[in-house]
Scaffold this active site. Structure first.
Site, mmCIF file in Angstrom:
data_model
loop_
_atom_site.group_PDB
_atom_site.id
_atom_site.type_symbol
_atom_site.label_atom_id
_atom_site.label_comp_id
_atom_site.label_asym_id
_atom_site.label_seq_id
_atom_site.Cartn_x
_atom_site.Cartn_y
_atom_site.Cartn_z
ATOM 1 N N GLN A 45 0.816 -1.032 0.088
ATOM 2 C CA GLN A 45 -0.348 0.465 -0.255
ATOM 3 C C GLN A 45 0.998 1.308 0.210
ATOM 4 O OE1 GLN A 45 -2.674 0.818 0.133
ATOM 5 N NE2 GLN A 45 -4.229 -0.832 0.631
ATOM 6 N N GLU A 87 -8.331 1.679 4.645
ATOM 7 C CA GLU A 87 -7.342 1.138 5.874
ATOM 8 C C GLU A 87 -7.467 1.705 6.369
ATOM 9 O OE1 GLU A 87 -2.940 -0.063 6.830
ATOM 10 O OE2 GLU A 87 -3.596 0.247 4.173
#
Length: 276
Positions: A45, A87
């Site tokens: 990420q 997230e």
């Protein structure tokens, strides 16, 4: 290069509304309810750091209103999943009593790295270093041109090109850029330089954000115009003592010699060598 048109529409086609999650109608049968412990972050990420206070604020909102917008995930194995988007919501939910989180499985024809980057850009500003590294990752992975990537993420080509130019920036200056102490203009002027290339006064001016881009560029030209004899003297001295040196003097002949060491062991070695 073919650009996936679904990405150009943003994330709206993947994200369900508050009403559809509450009603769980047949139209959103692709919605999953996943145990929170079965969801894992993807280490690729782009975002690496999160504001703890903002996460706690989001957790308070989730306690009051629930998780209105689903996460986007991909399969990790038969019963667990990797996060693609969301997230911050996932982290915040861990500070609540939620056991199941709504999520959508990413279609196979969409690139998870592209979706993750777009989601981060749209939801909350990435740090400059995170955004630049994410762009470079997509270019390396998919052989994108800067123009193609700009259409995918909704940023100008010049923005992407300028960010990629500063990937070689020294970590010290990159941190100043990330924290807003210096601008992109400063960063471009500092590419290829290290803190050791500046005297203490100039470095303090840069660190405190008190140096203009123009002043940095003039300083850079001045360094490039350094006398050949002085460069030779620095190299000879460095070779003699085994440490990088910097010789600085003004027009009156006043100056100083700086010797650079990396750790305490080198410091002790250097002091003993000078004493002897």
């Amino acid at each position: 290069m073919v650009v996936n048109k679904k990405l150009g529409k943003g994330l709206s086609s993947l994200l369900a509304s508050k009403e559809s999650i509450k009603n769980k109608t047949s139209e959103n049968k692709g919605l999953l309810l996943i145990p929170i412990e079965k969801i894992f972050r993807d280490e690729t990420q782009p975002r690496k750091e999160f504001d703890k206070e903002k996460i706690l604020e989001l957790a308070q909102s989730i306690r009051k209103n629930g998780l209105i917008q689903p996460l986007i995930v991909t399969k990790k194995d038969s019963d667990s999943f990797f996060l693609v988007a969301g997230e911050r919501r996932w982290r915040a939910a861990q500070n609540t009593d939620l056991k199941l989180l709504p999520a959508l499985l990413l279609p196979e024809d969409l690139d998870k790295d592209e979706i993750s980057l777009i989601e981060n850009i749209q939801r909350e500003d990435l740090k400059v270093s995170e955004e630049a590294k994410a762009y470079q990752r997509l270019i390396d992975k998919n052989n994108y041109t800067h123009e193609t990537l700009s259409k995918i993420v909704g940023k100008s080509r010049s923005h992407i090109t300028n960010l990629l130019r500063i990937l070689d920036l020294d970590d010290f200056f990159f941190n100043l850029l990330n924290t807003g102490k210096i601008s992109m203009g400063h960063a471009r002027a500092l590419v290829g330089k290290t803190p050791n290339d500046f005297d203490d006064h100039t470095l303090n001016q840069i660190s405190s954000g008190k140096t203009s881009v123009r002043a940095l560029e003039k300083n850079k030209r001045k360094q490039y115009a350094q006398e050949p004899n002085l460069i030779h003297e620095e190299k000879t001295l460095s070779d003699t003592i085994g440490f990088k040196t910097k010789i600085i003097y003004n027009k009156n002949g006043k100056g100083n010699i700086k010797i650079y060491y990396e750790n305490l062991e080198q410091y002790n070695f250097l002091i003993n060598k000078l004493k002897n």
